[in-house]
Structure formats: C-alpha cells, structure tokens
Design an enzyme around this catalytic site. Structure first.
Site, PDB file in Angstrom:
ATOM      1  N   LYS A  53       1.055  -1.262   0.138  1.00 38.04           N
ATOM      2  CA  LYS A  53       0.020   0.017   0.075  1.00 38.04           C
ATOM      3  C   LYS A  53       0.870   1.565  -0.153  1.00 38.04           C
ATOM      4  CE  LYS A  53      -2.017   2.929   2.789  1.00 38.04           C
ATOM      5  NZ  LYS A  53      -1.280   4.343   2.030  1.00 38.04           N
ATOM      6  N   GLU A  82       9.652   0.494  10.925  1.00 42.68           N
ATOM      7  CA  GLU A  82      10.934   1.487  10.420  1.00 42.68           C
ATOM      8  C   GLU A  82      10.024   3.346  10.657  1.00 42.68           C
ATOM      9  OE1 GLU A  82      13.833   1.504   9.994  1.00 42.68           O
ATOM     10  OE2 GLU A  82      13.925  -0.411   8.982  1.00 42.68           O
ATOM     11  N   CYS A 135      13.657  10.023   6.602  1.00 40.66           N
ATOM     12  CA  CYS A 135      13.660  10.336   8.509  1.00 40.66           C
ATOM     13  C   CYS A 135      14.711   9.945   8.565  1.00 40.66           C
ATOM     14  CB  CYS A 135      12.774   8.665   8.293  1.00 40.66           C
ATOM     15  SG  CYS A 135      13.957   7.911   7.238  1.00 40.66           S
ATOM     16  N   GLU A 161       9.974  15.547  15.358  1.00 39.51           N
ATOM     17  CA  GLU A 161      10.116  15.158  13.655  1.00 39.51           C
ATOM     18  C   GLU A 161       9.833  16.982  13.357  1.00 39.51           C
ATOM     19  OE1 GLU A 161       8.867  11.788  12.128  1.00 39.51           O
ATOM     20  OE2 GLU A 161      11.442  11.984  11.491  1.00 39.51           O
TER      21      GLU A 161
END
Ligand code: NAD
Length: 477
Positions: free
Chosen positions: A185, A261, A295, A396
């Site tokens: 997906k 992850e 990331c 983040e």
C-alpha cells in the site's frame, strides 16, 4: 495499466495479476506539489478490495509455486525484473518527480539508481541455501539436525510519501526474494512511482498472479485490515512513529510479525578537528536533502564553541546559495514540500521555534517567484541558540528546518545527542577517524555516518533504536 478520464490517466488496483476497479468505484486525484496540477485519478480501495488482495496473496502463497521455487530460479527471475525496471527507469523518475516533488537530480542520480542497486542485492540474496546444518557440539546425537529457512507467508506492506520508489523496493524486493507474497500500500500522496513499478513488473509477465498485489487507498481503511486480518502473516511498515504505534497495537490481535521503520530527530556532531569545508556542506546536505523530508535527516547540528563562529559563518554563506525551485530544474536544491498541510505544519514549527527563543539566522518564507506560486514551497530555516529540550529539537518537523546546538565538551554533545525518543541515524565529522568512531560507538542510533550522510549501503542493515522502529531492512540476511 492506466486508462484515461478526459485528460487524466486513471489507475486501478492490482490484484491477482490484474488491474481492476475498486468495488465501490471511488477514485482520488493525486497532485504535483510543485504546481498544484492534478496528475491522475487513483483507485481508493476499501475493506472489501483489501480482502480480495489478501485472498490473492494467500492463495499464491499456499497453492502457488513462488514460495517453492528453487532459490536460484527465483533469483534469476528477480534479476530479470530489475533489468526490466532499469530499462524503463526514466518513467519512474518522472513519476517520482511529479508526484513527490523530488528534484530531477535526486530522482535520477540517487533514488532510482540506489533503488535498482538495492533490488539487485536482494535478487542476489534470493539465491541462498535454505538448509543450515546444526552443529552437534552442544547436544551430540545420532540424528541429523538442520535449520530450514522458509518464507514467512503473506506480507502486508505500508509505505510513506517521502521516498516512494525506494521504500517500495525496500519492501517488495526482500519479501519476494525470500519467497513471500505481497500486498503493497503506497502513501496516499505519492502512489504513481509504485504504480509504475508494478506496471513494469506486470508487463514482464515474470511473476505468477497474486504474488505481488498493490492497493491504493486511505491508510486508515486499508492499514487496519492488513494489520488485523488473520490471513496476513507479517506487517512491514515505514512511516511516522505515531502510526507505527497503532500498527503495532492492531497487529498484536493476531500476533503478526512486525517490522517498523519510523521517525527520527537525528544528531549531527561536528568535532573541533573537522574539515570545515566538508563538514559545512555535509551538514547542509544532511538536513536539507529532499527538504528535510527524510526520516534520517541530520536535523540537530551540534557545533563546538571553540569553532562556532567560523563554522556558522561558512554555514550561512553556503546556505544562502541553496536554490529553491521547480524540481525539473537541474539547478534546484530544494523543491516543494509534499502538501499544503505539510507546509502549514512546517510554518507552525518555525513559529514555535521563535516562541521558544531560538535565534533565526535564516527564516523560512514562501518564495515570491511567481513560477512557484502554486506549489508548496518554503525557503530553508536555520535556528541557532537551540536548547536540546525545546520542542523544535525534540519533535520531527519533516521540513527544511535546522536546529543548531552549541556545546562545550564532547561528553555534553553525546549526552544531548542521545537525549531523544528517537534513534534512527547520526553523523560525526572529524579528521581523526578513530576519534569519530569512538564518539559514534556511544551514540544510540541504527546508522551512523562519519564524514558523510544519507548514503545507505544495501549490505548494511538499516533501522532504528528506541522509538525509531523495530527490526532492520537491507543487510545480508
Ligand atoms: P504516515 O505514518 O502518516 O503514513 C505512512 C503510511 O501509513 C501511508 O501509506 C499512510 O497512508 C499509512 N497510514 C496512515 N494511517 C494509517 C493507519 N491508521 N494504519 C495503517 N496505515 C496507515 O507517514 P508519512 O507522513 O507518509 O511519512 C513520513 C514519516 O515516515 C516520518 O515520520 C518519517 O520519519 C517516516 N519514515 C521513516 C523511514 C525509516 O526508514 N525509518 C523512512 C521514510 C519515512
């Protein structure tokens, strides 16, 4: 295979070796973040579609020949697939650039070639010896004991928008290499390169129906079905820590294997003996590559007081030369961020940094160039005098915002670098490699670069400590 609706192509779901419309016939447009232009209509799978894809993958695994193919044969087929993808890599690079705002340079010189290298590595690993004799030292026996390495089964795979092609490769290549079947997906914002990838694979006719399935649609609908359906054996997820937490909870209902992850807030430490020219450019690359939407971006830059002024002078001088522009322009360093929502979120963090008392050496603004008026563009921000406890240093941001943190001793830098819920990556810059390694050894992060950043070797396992994830991708087994 896309069909046309007026000017725009329509992409359907790929289930059991066929392109098929979603049961509820729902589609959603995908847009170019640089221009706001609609690019295509994308099928929106619901639970029923997701179940059909799961069923196809289940049957292909339980009854199909893919899991039982001799490893050498599977490896050969996968090498052929990579050759076919390589032959059409320009189509993928174009999709990556238009759908994801990735610069032409990054798509063509980094993401696509690296993805191909990583796929080839997995194709090579597919040729493994599944039987491993167990040494009879600890438990002498007359019988012959061995470990047989087997595929896990049906793998549900959910990926983010920031590296759509590379993330698709990291998911499907190792799963197929080991003999699993897959339901992929892609992220809602960036389905096009994964669709192109599957189209190319479909055109080769090399994979049996049901081995690789692709469902586009809302994560909140497709994701929970993949996570809770007992016919799925494993979930591999790349995305935010927030959604990763939900995935883990949902997958626990059927005790699925889970690889996560997740996010990061990676420290990048300059030691006082660093080569300033290399470290300055490296630090800008570490944080601003793909607009900080990586990331592992080096978003917290630790600079020693002893060289703070000359380092910062050079950093600012180089940063002001970064070009914000259209991704298709070969000179562009920073393209658009992925969406209007992401742009607004980055702007909120810039406001927050000002409220928290950080000093803006460069303040991100929407560029005035009329050519960029319809895209999600913002110029880079550099905050100095950042305290590691500020929210801008802990959360983040996923945009072009650098937090510079000054330190007096290496001990202090290491302590602050590790003072985060994340542990995905880090950087250390020094002319004394042994010293850099001794600092790196004390950082709690999955990947640490020395005098480098962002280069990810297929041979090295990649993944996070702490809330950056569970499990590893890439590597050799
Ligand atoms: P996201 O978590 O919002 O979405 C990731 C994927 O999950 C998308 O496909 C989305 O549709 C789907 N999703 C959303 N809600 C879901 C749900 N409830 N159940 C299942 N799936 C759901 O992340 P994003 O905004 O697409 O990507 C940015 C994030 O990804 C950042 O946090 C970044 O650090 C992380 N990331 C991590 C790595 C890594 O290797 N560690 C690599 C790239 C990106």
């Amino acid at each position: 295979m896309p069909t046309q609706n007026g000017e725009l192509p329509i992409f359907n779901l790929y289930i059991n070796g066929q392109w098929r419309p979603p049961v509820a016939e729902q589609y959603r447009a995908t847009y170019d973040p640089a221009t706001g232009e609609a690019l295509a209509y994308i099928a929106q799978a619901d639970i029923e579609d997701t179940r059909l894809a799961i069923q196809a993958a289940r049957s292909a695994f339980d009854d199909g020949y893919w899991p039982s193919l001799p490893p050498g044969e599977r490896s050969r087929l996968l090498h052929e697939l990579v050759d076919a993808i390589e032959a059409r890599q320009g189509e993928i690079a174009d999709a990556e650039m238009r759908d994801g705002g990735c610069t032409w340079r990054k798509a063509n010189l980094m993401d696509i070639p690296v993805g191909l290298i990583h796929f080839r590595h997995m194709a090579k690993l597919a040729n493994f010896e599944p039987l491993e004799p167990v040494p009879q030292i600890a438990f002498p026996s007359l019988s012959y004991n061995y470990v047989r390495r087997e595929p896990i089964g049906v793998c549900g795979q959910v990926i983010p928008w920031n590296f759509p092609f590379l993330m698709a490769i990291w998911k499907i290549a190792p799963a197929l290499a080991a003999g699993n079947t897959v339901i992929l997906k892609p992220a809602t914002f960036t389905p096009l390169s994964a669709l192109k990838l599957v189209e190319i694979i479909h055109d080769t006719g090399l994979l049996p129906p049901g081995v690789l399935n692709l469902v586009t649609g809302p994560g909140q609908v497709v994701g929970p079905e993949l996570c809770t359906n007992p016919q799925v054996d494993k979930i591999a997820f790349t995305g935010s820590t927030e959604v990763g937490r939900e995935i883990m909870q949902q997958a626990s209902s059927t005790i699925k294997k889970v690889t996560l992850e997740l996010g990061g807030k990676s420290p990048n430490i300059i030691l006082e003996d660093a080569d300033l020219d290399i470290a300055v450019d490296g630090s800008l690359w570490a944080v601003f590559m793909h607009n900080g939407q990586a990331c592992e971006s080096g978003t917290r830059l630790f600079v020693p007081s002893s060289i703070y002024d000359p380092f910062m002078d050079r950093l600012l001088d180089r940063a002001t030369r970064l070009k914000v522009g259209l991704p298709s322009d070969g000179a562009t360093d920073l393209g658009p961020v992925i969406s209007a929502g992401q742009l607004a979120s980055v702007e909120r963090y810039i406001e927050l940094g000002l409220e928290e008392g950080a000093t803006p050496l460069m303040l991100g603004v929407r560029p005035s160039d009329p050519e960029l008026a319809h895209g999600n563009f913002i110029t880079p921000t550099i905050f100095a005098d950042v305290d590691n406890r500020m929210r801008i240093a802990q959360e983040e941001i996923f945009g072009p915002v650098l937090c510079v943190i000054r330190y007096d001793s290496v001990e202090e830098a290491i302590r602050m670098a590790n003072d985060t819920i994340y542990g995905l990556a880090a950087g250390v810059w020094s002319t004394d490699v042994e010293r850099a390694i001794s600092v790196a050894n004390r950082l709690r992060a999955g990947t640490i670069w020395i005098n480098d950043y962002h280069l990810i070797s297929a041979e090295a396992p990649f993944g996070g400590y702490k809330q950056s994830g569970i499990g590893r991708e890439l590597g050799t087994r």
